[in-house]
Design a protein around this motif. Structure first.
Motif, PDB file in Angstrom:
ATOM      1  N   GLU A 358       5.027   1.540 -22.809  1.00  0.00           N
ATOM      2  CA  GLU A 358       4.519   2.300 -21.907  1.00  0.00           C
ATOM      3  C   GLU A 358       5.729   3.412 -21.819  1.00  0.00           C
ATOM      4  N   ALA A 359       7.085   3.037 -22.001  1.00  0.00           N
ATOM      5  CA  ALA A 359       8.266   4.135 -21.885  1.00  0.00           C
ATOM      6  C   ALA A 359       7.894   4.558 -23.210  1.00  0.00           C
ATOM      7  N   GLU A 360       7.777   4.103 -24.328  1.00  0.00           N
ATOM      8  CA  GLU A 360       7.871   4.917 -25.609  1.00  0.00           C
ATOM      9  C   GLU A 360       6.684   5.761 -25.675  1.00  0.00           C
ATOM     10  N   LEU A 361       5.372   5.425 -25.132  1.00  0.00           N
ATOM     11  CA  LEU A 361       4.325   6.422 -24.763  1.00  0.00           C
ATOM     12  C   LEU A 361       4.814   7.426 -24.057  1.00  0.00           C
ATOM     13  N   LYS A 362       5.336   7.316 -22.910  1.00  0.00           N
ATOM     14  CA  LYS A 362       5.728   8.348 -22.011  1.00  0.00           C
ATOM     15  C   LYS A 362       6.559   9.209 -22.609  1.00  0.00           C
ATOM     16  N   GLU A 363       7.727   8.719 -23.447  1.00  0.00           N
ATOM     17  CA  GLU A 363       8.516   9.684 -23.968  1.00  0.00           C
ATOM     18  C   GLU A 363       7.969  10.398 -25.211  1.00  0.00           C
ATOM     19  N   ALA A 364       7.003   9.745 -25.723  1.00  0.00           N
ATOM     20  CA  ALA A 364       6.334  10.577 -26.749  1.00  0.00           C
ATOM     21  C   ALA A 364       5.240  11.581 -26.244  1.00  0.00           C
ATOM     22  N   GLU A 365       4.786  11.373 -25.010  1.00  0.00           N
ATOM     23  CA  GLU A 365       4.047  12.334 -24.534  1.00  0.00           C
ATOM     24  C   GLU A 365       4.965  13.448 -23.823  1.00  0.00           C
ATOM     25  N   LYS A 366       6.128  13.156 -23.361  1.00  0.00           N
ATOM     26  CA  LYS A 366       6.930  14.295 -23.060  1.00  0.00           C
ATOM     27  C   LYS A 366       7.108  15.087 -24.234  1.00  0.00           C
ATOM     28  N   GLU A 367       7.478  14.367 -25.344  1.00  0.00           N
ATOM     29  CA  GLU A 367       7.935  15.278 -26.374  1.00  0.00           C
ATOM     30  C   GLU A 367       6.586  16.168 -27.034  1.00  0.00           C
ATOM     31  N   LEU A 368       5.508  15.431 -26.949  1.00  0.00           N
ATOM     32  CA  LEU A 368       4.264  16.468 -27.208  1.00  0.00           C
ATOM     33  C   LEU A 368       4.204  17.430 -26.299  1.00  0.00           C
ATOM     34  N   HIS A 369       4.317  17.204 -25.078  1.00  0.00           N
ATOM     35  CA  HIS A 369       4.032  18.368 -24.151  1.00  0.00           C
ATOM     36  C   HIS A 369       5.220  19.454 -24.454  1.00  0.00           C
ATOM     37  N   ALA A 370       6.558  19.057 -24.771  1.00  0.00           N
ATOM     38  CA  ALA A 370       7.549  20.065 -24.908  1.00  0.00           C
ATOM     39  C   ALA A 370       7.046  20.638 -26.195  1.00  0.00           C
ATOM     40  N   LYS A 371       6.744  20.050 -27.225  1.00  0.00           N
ATOM     41  CA  LYS A 371       6.359  20.539 -28.409  1.00  0.00           C
ATOM     42  C   LYS A 371       5.096  21.664 -28.180  1.00  0.00           C
ATOM     43  N   PHE A 372       4.154  21.437 -27.326  1.00  0.00           N
ATOM     44  CA  PHE A 372       3.069  21.987 -26.914  1.00  0.00           C
ATOM     45  C   PHE A 372       3.514  23.502 -26.330  1.00  0.00           C
ATOM     46  N   ASP A 373       4.380  23.107 -25.169  1.00  0.00           N
ATOM     47  CA  ASP A 373       4.960  24.358 -24.500  1.00  0.00           C
ATOM     48  C   ASP A 373       5.696  25.415 -25.516  1.00  0.00           C
ATOM     49  N   LYS A 374       6.560  24.670 -26.410  1.00  0.00           N
ATOM     50  CA  LYS A 374       7.321  25.408 -27.372  1.00  0.00           C
ATOM     51  C   LYS A 374       6.266  26.206 -28.310  1.00  0.00           C
ATOM     52  N   LEU A 375       5.235  25.655 -28.832  1.00  0.00           N
ATOM     53  CA  LEU A 375       4.213  26.139 -29.428  1.00  0.00           C
ATOM     54  C   LEU A 375       3.536  27.325 -29.036  1.00  0.00           C
ATOM     55  N   LYS A 376       3.246  26.926 -27.646  1.00  0.00           N
ATOM     56  CA  LYS A 376       2.611  28.114 -26.938  1.00  0.00           C
ATOM     57  C   LYS A 376       3.377  29.357 -26.549  1.00  0.00           C
ATOM     58  N   ARG A 377       4.603  29.324 -26.308  1.00  0.00           N
ATOM     59  CA  ARG A 377       5.485  30.407 -26.170  1.00  0.00           C
ATOM     60  C   ARG A 377       5.829  31.004 -27.464  1.00  0.00           C
ATOM     61  N   ASP A 380       2.694  33.051 -27.710  1.00  0.00           N
ATOM     62  CA  ASP A 380       2.807  34.377 -26.752  1.00  0.00           C
ATOM     63  C   ASP A 380       3.495  35.285 -27.535  1.00  0.00           C
ATOM     64  N   ASP A 381       4.810  35.021 -27.735  1.00  0.00           N
ATOM     65  CA  ASP A 381       6.023  35.838 -28.330  1.00  0.00           C
ATOM     66  C   ASP A 381       5.066  36.606 -29.620  1.00  0.00           C
ATOM     67  N   GLN A 382       4.479  35.806 -30.614  1.00  0.00           N
ATOM     68  CA  GLN A 382       4.155  36.338 -31.730  1.00  0.00           C
ATOM     69  C   GLN A 382       2.737  37.446 -31.355  1.00  0.00           C
ATOM     70  N   LYS A 383       2.007  36.955 -30.046  1.00  0.00           N
ATOM     71  CA  LYS A 383       0.917  37.887 -29.851  1.00  0.00           C
ATOM     72  C   LYS A 383       1.718  39.182 -29.246  1.00  0.00           C
TER      73      LYS A 383
END
Length: 423
Positions: A358-377, A380-383
């Motif tokens: 569960e801890a590994e999955l939560k950590e992976a989820e955080k990494e995915l969210h962070a990656k998603f936020d980075k991609l979104k930013r 937006d910058d590219q847009k």
């Protein structure tokens, strides 16, 4: 019942004064030996022989000579990668006595360059036969009366007639086997060595066996009827034997013999070899003793070791007598407790691993969210950059359109002026 309860106890003094009464007439229990003989002859006997020796020492030939028959064995090669055992069972009958004989021969023994584990397959085979018998004994519904007993009753160890003592492989193998089977050392092809050298060779073999602590089978001398015969046989160990499947005519009689340019070696001539003594000891005199010693000594030792490995014992921790059922119950409760402990450990381990996962999955989820936020930013910058480029492009396009209109109006005015001058 009262008479039984009121019977006076017999003390030790009265026991010493008891008289042996003679029977007034024939009762019949003196026929019990005859009954046993008749039953044994009816059921038949089982005897198993293990022959160990290097390839080409005449193991099969000696067996044919011992039982005066032809077992039709196939010769083996010298290029086998490891030692194998071949077992063949034959049913023999002499007079009205049946014998189920099993001959086990080693194939490839001593042919390998590395002979360190040559004895391992032999020891495993003997233990396997003990294990088969033990499993049959431990069954709820036993069929020991019809069970084919494959336990090895005797081991004939064939020694190469070098005249220089035993090889290391001989000592190591016999030492590994002396607690598992009745070992009888024999010198094979004894006709290849002279009489004087043969006697020295025998003495050297016995000395080396004793100095290395190897126990070989000794004929029992407790019974007065066979004490002299067995003592004589014990003095001839190791037996120097010669086997042959060929017959030669000697003194108007066909005998088993080996013919050479210098003469004829008679297999059953005691002045030529110890074949007759070996047959007398092995078959005629001590076959039943070999069977009993296998069951009472070697098998009991294996059975004790296996039951102790299973956790059974005759005494408890306080050295008090313990029945088999109590020992089984104690072992069963101990086993169930161990299973419960292992189950608890596995459950705890499962919980720990689930939490870790569960801890590994939560950590992976955080990494995915962070990656998603980075991609979104980044998107937006590219847009924004594309919007700015689009506006700039539109401004440039408008500027270009204005200049185009200016150039067009200036060119039209120039053409108009030129035409006016010509007029």
């Amino acid at each position: 019942m009262a008479a039984v309860m009121n019977r006076p106890k017999v003390d030790e003094t009265s026991k010493s004064t008891m008289r042996t009464l003679s029977l007034n007439g024939h009762v019949g229990f003196d026929s019990m030996p005859d009954q046993l003989t008749h039953k044994s002859a009816q059921n038949g006997f089982v005897f198993n022989i293990l022959c160990i020796g290097e390839t080409g020492l005449g193991k099969s030939t000696l067996m044919d000579s011992l039982f005066n028959t032809n077992f039709e064995s196939t010769p083996s090669t010298h290029n086998l990668p490891n030692v194998k055992l071949k077992a063949h069972t034959y049913e023999l009958q002499e007079s009205n006595v049946q014998l189920k004989l099993t001959l086990v021969e080693t194939v490839g023994y001593g042919d390998q360059i590395n002979k360190e584990d040559s004895f391992k397959s032999i020891v495993d085979y003997i233990d396997t036969q003990f294990e088969y018998y033990l499993q049959e004994e431990l069954k709820v519904k036993r069929l020991l009366s019809t069970y084919h007993d494959t336990r090895v009753h005797t081991c004939l160890y064939f020694i190469c007639p070098t005249g220089h003592g035993l090889k290391s492989i001989d000592l190591v193998c016999m030492k590994k086997l002396d607690t598992k089977v009745n070992v009888i050392p024999i010198i094979a092809k004894a006709d290849t060595i002279s009489k004087s050298e043969l006697q020295k060779f025998k003495t050297k073999i016995i000395t080396e066996l004793r100095s290395n602590g190897v126990e070989i089978y000794e004929c029992p001398t407790e019974d007065e009827t066979v004490a002299d015969v067995n003592s004589n046989m014990n003095s001839h160990v190791p037996f120097a034997v010669v086997g042959s499947t060929d017959f030669a005519k000697v003194a108007n009689k066909m005998v088993r013999a080996r013919q050479y340019p210098w003469g004829t070696v008679q297999v059953e001539n005691e002045s030529h070899c110890d074949f007759v003594k070996l047959r007398e000891m092995l078959i005629r005199t001590n076959m039943e003793d070999l069977r009993e010693k296998t069951h009472d000594k070697h098998y009991e030792l294996y059975r004790k070791m296996r039951l102790e490995q299973m956790g059974f014992s005759d005494v408890d921790n306080e050295n008090k007598p313990l029945s088999f059922q109590e020992s089984f119950e104690a072992k069963r409760s101990h086993h169930l407790q161990e299973l419960q402990n292992r189950e608890d450990e596995m459950r705890q381990m499962f919980v720990v691993r689930v939490k870790e996962k569960e801890a590994e999955l939560k950590e992976a989820e955080k990494e995915l969210h962070a990656k998603f936020d980075k991609l979104k930013r980044d998107q937006d910058d590219q847009k924004k950059r594309l919007e700015e480029q689009r506006r700039k492009y539109e401004d440039d396009l408008m500027e270009f359109s204005k200049r185009k209109q200016q150039y067009s109006s200036m060119g039209h005015h120039t053409l108009t002026l030129g035409k006016s001058k010509k007029k």
